[in-house]
Design an enzyme around this catalytic site. Structure first.
Site, PDB file in Angstrom:
ATOM      1  N   HIS A 120       0.848  -1.198   0.000  1.00 19.39           N
ATOM      2  CA  HIS A 120       0.000   0.000   0.000  1.00 19.39           C
ATOM      3  C   HIS A 120       0.883   1.248   0.000  1.00 19.39           C
ATOM      4  O   HIS A 120       0.514   2.272   0.575  1.00 19.39           O
ATOM      5  CB  HIS A 120      -0.912  -0.006   1.226  1.00 19.39           C
ATOM      6  CG  HIS A 120      -2.030  -1.002   1.153  1.00 19.39           C
ATOM      7  ND1 HIS A 120      -3.051  -1.043   2.073  1.00 19.39           N
ATOM      8  CD2 HIS A 120      -2.310  -1.977   0.252  1.00 19.39           C
ATOM      9  CE1 HIS A 120      -3.898  -2.021   1.758  1.00 19.39           C
ATOM     10  NE2 HIS A 120      -3.461  -2.610   0.656  1.00 19.39           N
ATOM     11  N   GLU A 142      18.777   4.936 -13.333  1.00 25.56           N
ATOM     12  CA  GLU A 142      19.632   3.776 -13.095  1.00 25.56           C
ATOM     13  C   GLU A 142      18.847   2.621 -12.475  1.00 25.56           C
ATOM     14  O   GLU A 142      19.078   1.445 -12.798  1.00 25.56           O
ATOM     15  CB  GLU A 142      20.788   4.168 -12.162  1.00 25.56           C
ATOM     16  CG  GLU A 142      21.715   3.036 -11.770  1.00 25.56           C
ATOM     17  CD  GLU A 142      22.570   2.511 -12.929  1.00 25.56           C
ATOM     18  OE1 GLU A 142      22.605   3.158 -13.993  1.00 25.56           O
ATOM     19  OE2 GLU A 142      23.194   1.451 -12.751  1.00 25.56           O
ATOM     20  N   HIS A 198      -4.701   2.538  -4.316  1.00 27.87           N
ATOM     21  CA  HIS A 198      -4.573   1.318  -3.527  1.00 27.87           C
ATOM     22  C   HIS A 198      -3.110   0.906  -3.322  1.00 27.87           C
ATOM     23  O   HIS A 198      -2.627   0.917  -2.195  1.00 27.87           O
ATOM     24  CB  HIS A 198      -5.391   0.220  -4.230  1.00 27.87           C
ATOM     25  CG  HIS A 198      -5.442  -1.082  -3.512  1.00 27.87           C
ATOM     26  ND1 HIS A 198      -6.470  -1.979  -3.693  1.00 27.87           N
ATOM     27  CD2 HIS A 198      -4.595  -1.665  -2.638  1.00 27.87           C
ATOM     28  CE1 HIS A 198      -6.250  -3.053  -2.938  1.00 27.87           C
ATOM     29  NE2 HIS A 198      -5.126  -2.883  -2.295  1.00 27.87           N
TER      30      HIS A 198
END
Lengths: 239, 239, 239, 239
Positions: A120, A142, A198
């Site tokens: 989350h 990178e 979410h």
């Protein structure tokens, strides 16, 4: 799709899969250790998020709705990979397997993954708000080299653009399965899927490489959000 | 430039350089300990970044592509300073020495450094995006006093302007060697080099002073980024 | 003002002040423990910052220019409060007492403090940049109640405005003494002094209360900076 | 409303409620452990914030004005739920029960809570500044599902809008009781109350679920502040 441990008290429950084992690299030990680390990173606070590990034909799952930083080996569920039969489940207290179980199986079935991580992370949530379309894109970082093609293949190159599909959230976590499956099918090269408002789903050939990619993904989401908020483009070299 | 441990199984591999030793200040113990600290600081997540320490004529290196916070003394490589011959390499599992090895040698060869640190700090990446030219500059910060002239000399003064060259990233880490060497030659007073969209290289007379300077550098990059985003100049006293 | 341990090898060096002691609340144990905590908070990275504790007529000091998170009890200096004579100094390795020593004595002499803390907190540095005048001011924050009048008196009220003087930095830390003294004289009610582009000095009746106030101060500087960057006033109730 | 332990030295003080107990889930152990975690999260620095746990008819309270990360089981107060009589109080040093005691009882009396948490989270303070009215509102965030209706009932849905009332701060913490009570009465579905320029009060059926909800609340306040500062609405799906 309904998964639940057998209720017949005579059904065999193979506790030995967890308890007669002191190998620190065994999934029953790795899941608690990784969850403690993820808690510190802010990925699994408030009982959210989690991780599943596959070892050969066995799938190890954390329980649902518990403090992820407090999971113990005896709290772990073990299912078969193919039939999704429960081989081992906790009986010392009432626990339910993670609501993400069908989502984790997507990574096992569609990618042959060895581990799948759900966070989350706030960087993920902010990225899905700042990229209102169906993709998060970033190039020329990178840390892209820490991601694998499709999460499982060879390492991506600094010259690759990382494209992560974003799917819409659903009220019930189980209902994400279809959208997740569709995104994974449409983006075979993507090493992760974001769920708007979410979090993240990502995977890898094993727990170590899934964790490494989850860290790189989170880094790239964080730097992408910072760049966007500073008015920079995340794809290409011009600022 | 190709470095690899000998493949002849009869070639001597001096494990005693690592394993018969319990001095906590020995490089084989310091590298794991420092990497754990760097992980917490967010410098080496996702297997990125690293550190090398020189002790007299021996160079100690972490392995490439592993979880840096999990390195153990037995994972360390030892090379000779001059010939870059492998004196000791891990055999308990397949490991490759850090891809930054030629870059670390730049600090040993050109500066006589005792340790060299490479981070993927997000403050560094943001600084190289907000300073699109070839230099990051900051002055009038107390923490500048924690940097040394050229990384090795006397401490810088509060009245000095810290100038850190920025080089462009390359797809392969080894290919940074030339650009890094050129920047170190052109900026003999600089205690570090930034790699755009990648991170930092810095060094010092020994591991402790390299770490101290890496912390000061990261602090100065962070405060510089904050100042720039707040619309302030980082050089001079006027706001 | 020049302070240095005696060089005569026959001069008594009272190691018992540190070493024959296992009371966890003794300054020789508290200083290392507090420095480890301050390192985690980002207050003393890169060997910067520090703390001094007074116990009756003895002043305990950390060494200068060392990794603050690694200090051991045997690294501590002990001086007399009045004459600033060295009673105990480390001999196991060459160490110099903190460059802040004269500044810490200001808090002992002018306020009768029991402990004094110096941080390089980035919130402090940002506050001194965003408040270019000679004072940082904030009101109507619950955490103001954690500060004491003059650092030593009764607790401040939610209705008080916290005023912290800001002095200009000097190239040599010792040269801050005069400016610090002047600010402490001019602002007898202030529980701390900020040094522009450098950090904080704060104090309290003892180590615990000095730490508590340093935490509240840092919280208030952080929230003040956030409010200022969001375009809010930090004094008064209107936004 | 005046609460204080009995001063009569012959009054029974039931130390056994704390000390003859080594159950790690007992409130006397949980309160110290949770406070250490809250300190790391920045919720209770500078002696602020705290937690109270109810076990049947006994209410366990931390002391006031102490370092919350250092609390020991023997520092805990125990009161009766109904009469608020002191059953156990520390005598090894002078300690006063938390100034929030009447506020914690609000959660016990009005909601039947099993634990109540008070934080000085900066995300809460910023939210109360960025939402100058009497409510913080957020919708369409997965983490809303970690909150319970009224803090005690069933889990909220992703489709629910979380509404947290905001009350004004008062100079004395005890004086918040009335405003808190009014807000809890007016918002029976709210799982928490924010105090402007101060922090959060939240609760749950037991310590574990109160902590889980406090983490979700803090996450939602943090993401809400980030969204507001980025110019987004926190209610509804349009950006």
């Amino acid at each position: 799709m309904v998964l639940a441990p057998p209720t017949d008290p005579n059904h065999p429950n193979d506790h030995a899969l967890i308890e007669h084992n002191d190998d620190p690299t065994h999934p029953a030990f790795l899941i608690p250790e990784l969850c403690r680390g993820f808690y510190t990173l802010g990925w699994v606070t408030g009982t959210g998020g989690g991780i599943s590990i596959r070892k050969d034909e066995h799938v190890y799952l954390a329980p649902s709705g518990v403090q992820k930083e407090k999971i113990q080996p005896q709290d772990i569920f073990v299912l078969t990979l193919k039939e999704r039969d429960f081989l081992r489940w906790p009986v010392h207290k009432p626990l339910k397997q993670s609501a993400c179980t069908p989502l984790f199986y997507n990574a096992y079935d569609m990618r042959g993954a060895g581990a799948c991580i759900h966070t989350h992370s706030q960087h993920a949530v902010m990225a899905t708000l700042l990229w209102p379309g169906s993709e998060f894109r970033i190039s020329h970082q990178e840390m892209i080299k820490g991601m694998r093609h499709g999460g499982m293949g060879s390492a991506m190159s600094y010259l690759d653009t990382l494209v992560i599909p974003i799917i819409e959230n659903t009220p019930d976590e189980e209902d994400l399965r279809e959208g997740l499956e569709e995104a994974m099918r449409k983006y075979p090269d993507a090493p992760a899927v974001l769920v708007r408002r979410h979090g993240t789903y990502s995977w890898g050939p094993d727990a170590e490489r899934a964790k490494g990619q989850a860290e790189c993904l989170d880094y790239l989401l964080e730097i992408g959000v910072k760049m966007k908020l500073a008015g920079m483009e995340t794809v290409g070299l011009q600022q």
